[in-house]
Write a protein that holds these residues in place. Sequence first.
Motif, PDB file in Angstrom:
ATOM      1  N   LYS A  86       0.857  -1.190   0.000  1.00  0.00           N
ATOM      2  CA  LYS A  86       0.000   0.000   0.000  1.00  0.00           C
ATOM      3  C   LYS A  86       0.894   1.241   0.000  1.00  0.00           C
ATOM      4  CE  LYS A  86      -3.351  -2.424   2.953  1.00  0.00           C
ATOM      5  NZ  LYS A  86      -4.077  -2.375   4.261  1.00  0.00           N
ATOM      6  N   PRO A  87       0.370   2.361  -0.441  1.00  0.00           N
ATOM      7  CA  PRO A  87       1.183   3.594  -0.422  1.00  0.00           C
ATOM      8  C   PRO A  87       1.712   3.914   0.970  1.00  0.00           C
ATOM      9  CG  PRO A  87      -0.731   3.909  -1.816  1.00  0.00           C
ATOM     10  CD  PRO A  87      -0.895   2.561  -1.164  1.00  0.00           C
ATOM     11  N   GLU A  88       0.964   3.562   1.997  1.00  0.00           N
ATOM     12  CA  GLU A  88       1.422   3.845   3.366  1.00  0.00           C
ATOM     13  C   GLU A  88       2.555   2.938   3.818  1.00  0.00           C
ATOM     14  OE1 GLU A  88      -1.716   3.268   2.342  1.00  0.00           O
ATOM     15  OE2 GLU A  88      -2.852   2.090   3.827  1.00  0.00           O
ATOM     16  N   ASP A  89       2.899   1.937   3.017  1.00  0.00           N
ATOM     17  CA  ASP A  89       4.068   1.098   3.331  1.00  0.00           C
ATOM     18  C   ASP A  89       5.365   1.737   2.842  1.00  0.00           C
ATOM     19  OD1 ASP A  89       2.070  -1.739   2.444  1.00  0.00           O
ATOM     20  OD2 ASP A  89       2.606  -1.092   4.468  1.00  0.00           O
ATOM     21  N   ALA A  90       5.270   2.787   2.075  1.00  0.00           N
ATOM     22  CA  ALA A  90       6.469   3.433   1.547  1.00  0.00           C
ATOM     23  C   ALA A  90       7.313   4.006   2.678  1.00  0.00           C
ATOM     24  CB  ALA A  90       6.079   4.538   0.581  1.00  0.00           C
ATOM     25  N   ALA A  91       8.586   3.671   2.660  1.00  0.00           N
ATOM     26  CA  ALA A  91       9.491   4.090   3.737  1.00  0.00           C
ATOM     27  C   ALA A  91      10.883   3.568   3.422  1.00  0.00           C
ATOM     28  CB  ALA A  91       9.015   3.546   5.083  1.00  0.00           C
ATOM     29  N   VAL A  92      11.815   3.994   4.227  1.00  0.00           N
ATOM     30  CA  VAL A  92      13.133   3.344   4.244  1.00  0.00           C
ATOM     31  C   VAL A  92      13.036   2.200   5.246  1.00  0.00           C
ATOM     32  CG1 VAL A  92      15.580   3.578   4.726  1.00  0.00           C
ATOM     33  CG2 VAL A  92      14.335   5.461   3.644  1.00  0.00           C
ATOM     34  N   TYR A  93      13.392   1.017   4.802  1.00  0.00           N
ATOM     35  CA  TYR A  93      13.317  -0.168   5.641  1.00  0.00           C
ATOM     36  C   TYR A  93      14.717  -0.535   6.145  1.00  0.00           C
ATOM     37  CZ  TYR A  93       8.450  -1.040   4.510  1.00  0.00           C
ATOM     38  OH  TYR A  93       7.086  -0.943   4.413  1.00  0.00           O
ATOM     39  N   TYR A  94      14.797  -0.792   7.440  1.00  0.00           N
ATOM     40  CA  TYR A  94      16.059  -1.133   8.081  1.00  0.00           C
ATOM     41  C   TYR A  94      15.983  -2.527   8.688  1.00  0.00           C
ATOM     42  CZ  TYR A  94      16.783   3.941   7.964  1.00  0.00           C
ATOM     43  OH  TYR A  94      16.918   5.247   7.565  1.00  0.00           O
ATOM     44  N   CYS A  95      17.023  -3.297   8.474  1.00  0.00           N
ATOM     45  CA  CYS A  95      17.117  -4.547   9.220  1.00  0.00           C
ATOM     46  C   CYS A  95      17.956  -4.292  10.467  1.00  0.00           C
ATOM     47  CB  CYS A  95      17.694  -5.674   8.372  1.00  0.00           C
ATOM     48  SG  CYS A  95      19.382  -5.430   7.812  1.00  0.00           S
ATOM     49  N   ALA A  96      17.714  -5.105  11.470  1.00  0.00           N
ATOM     50  CA  ALA A  96      18.389  -4.909  12.746  1.00  0.00           C
ATOM     51  C   ALA A  96      18.616  -6.247  13.424  1.00  0.00           C
ATOM     52  CB  ALA A  96      17.563  -4.001  13.650  1.00  0.00           C
ATOM     53  N   ALA A  97      19.676  -6.316  14.199  1.00  0.00           N
ATOM     54  CA  ALA A  97      20.008  -7.528  14.940  1.00  0.00           C
ATOM     55  C   ALA A  97      19.870  -7.277  16.431  1.00  0.00           C
ATOM     56  CB  ALA A  97      21.433  -7.969  14.621  1.00  0.00           C
ATOM     57  N   GLY A  98      19.348  -8.249  17.129  1.00  0.00           N
ATOM     58  CA  GLY A  98      19.153  -8.123  18.559  1.00  0.00           C
ATOM     59  C   GLY A  98      20.435  -7.855  19.321  1.00  0.00           C
ATOM     60  N   LYS A  99      20.308  -7.236  20.484  1.00  0.00           N
ATOM     61  CA  LYS A  99      21.477  -6.894  21.289  1.00  0.00           C
ATOM     62  C   LYS A  99      22.084  -8.100  21.970  1.00  0.00           C
ATOM     63  CE  LYS A  99      20.672  -2.071  22.646  1.00  0.00           C
ATOM     64  NZ  LYS A  99      20.313  -1.175  23.777  1.00  0.00           N
ATOM     65  N   TRP A 100      21.231  -9.006  22.435  1.00  0.00           N
ATOM     66  CA  TRP A 100      21.714 -10.106  23.262  1.00  0.00           C
ATOM     67  C   TRP A 100      21.326 -11.454  22.662  1.00  0.00           C
ATOM     68  CZ3 TRP A 100      24.788  -7.504  26.159  1.00  0.00           C
ATOM     69  CH2 TRP A 100      24.427  -6.246  26.633  1.00  0.00           C
ATOM     70  N   PRO A 101      22.214 -12.437  22.764  1.00  0.00           N
ATOM     71  CA  PRO A 101      21.888 -13.754  22.211  1.00  0.00           C
ATOM     72  C   PRO A 101      20.593 -14.297  22.780  1.00  0.00           C
ATOM     73  CG  PRO A 101      24.189 -13.661  22.819  1.00  0.00           C
ATOM     74  CD  PRO A 101      23.564 -12.416  23.358  1.00  0.00           C
TER      75      PRO A 101
END
Length: 124
Positions: A86-101
């Motif tokens: 949808k148009p509202e999904d437009a954005a910069v998408y970031y992946c991220a990794a958790g801080k702790w195992p």
Amino acid sequence: VQLQASGGGLVQAGGSLRLSCVASGRTFSRYTMGWFRQAPGKEREFVAAITWSGGSTYYQDSVKGRFTISRDNAKNTVHLQMNSLKPEDAAVYYCAAGKWPTAVGTSQADFGSWGQGTLVTVSS
């Protein structure tokens, strides 16, 4: 850990994109991975997360049923399949990794490493 996101682009409303994020630098398979997004003029928000084993997934309500997060620990990769965009999904998408195992969380504070972002544009 270093994260490299890719797969963004321009798509028409109703279309699909698949984002990928490749991790390097630590034991990827032990960490929750997530996707966040930030639209112009808005705060960065949680989109989806997957636990280290892939056994549990979490989604923002607005993307449930349309987006699917998955991971391939053998390839140190996490994906975000986005359907029915949808148009509202437009954005910069970031992946991220958790801080702790093995820790599980969906807030930005739970993630310690971030990729550079990939732009998703959805035309109406």
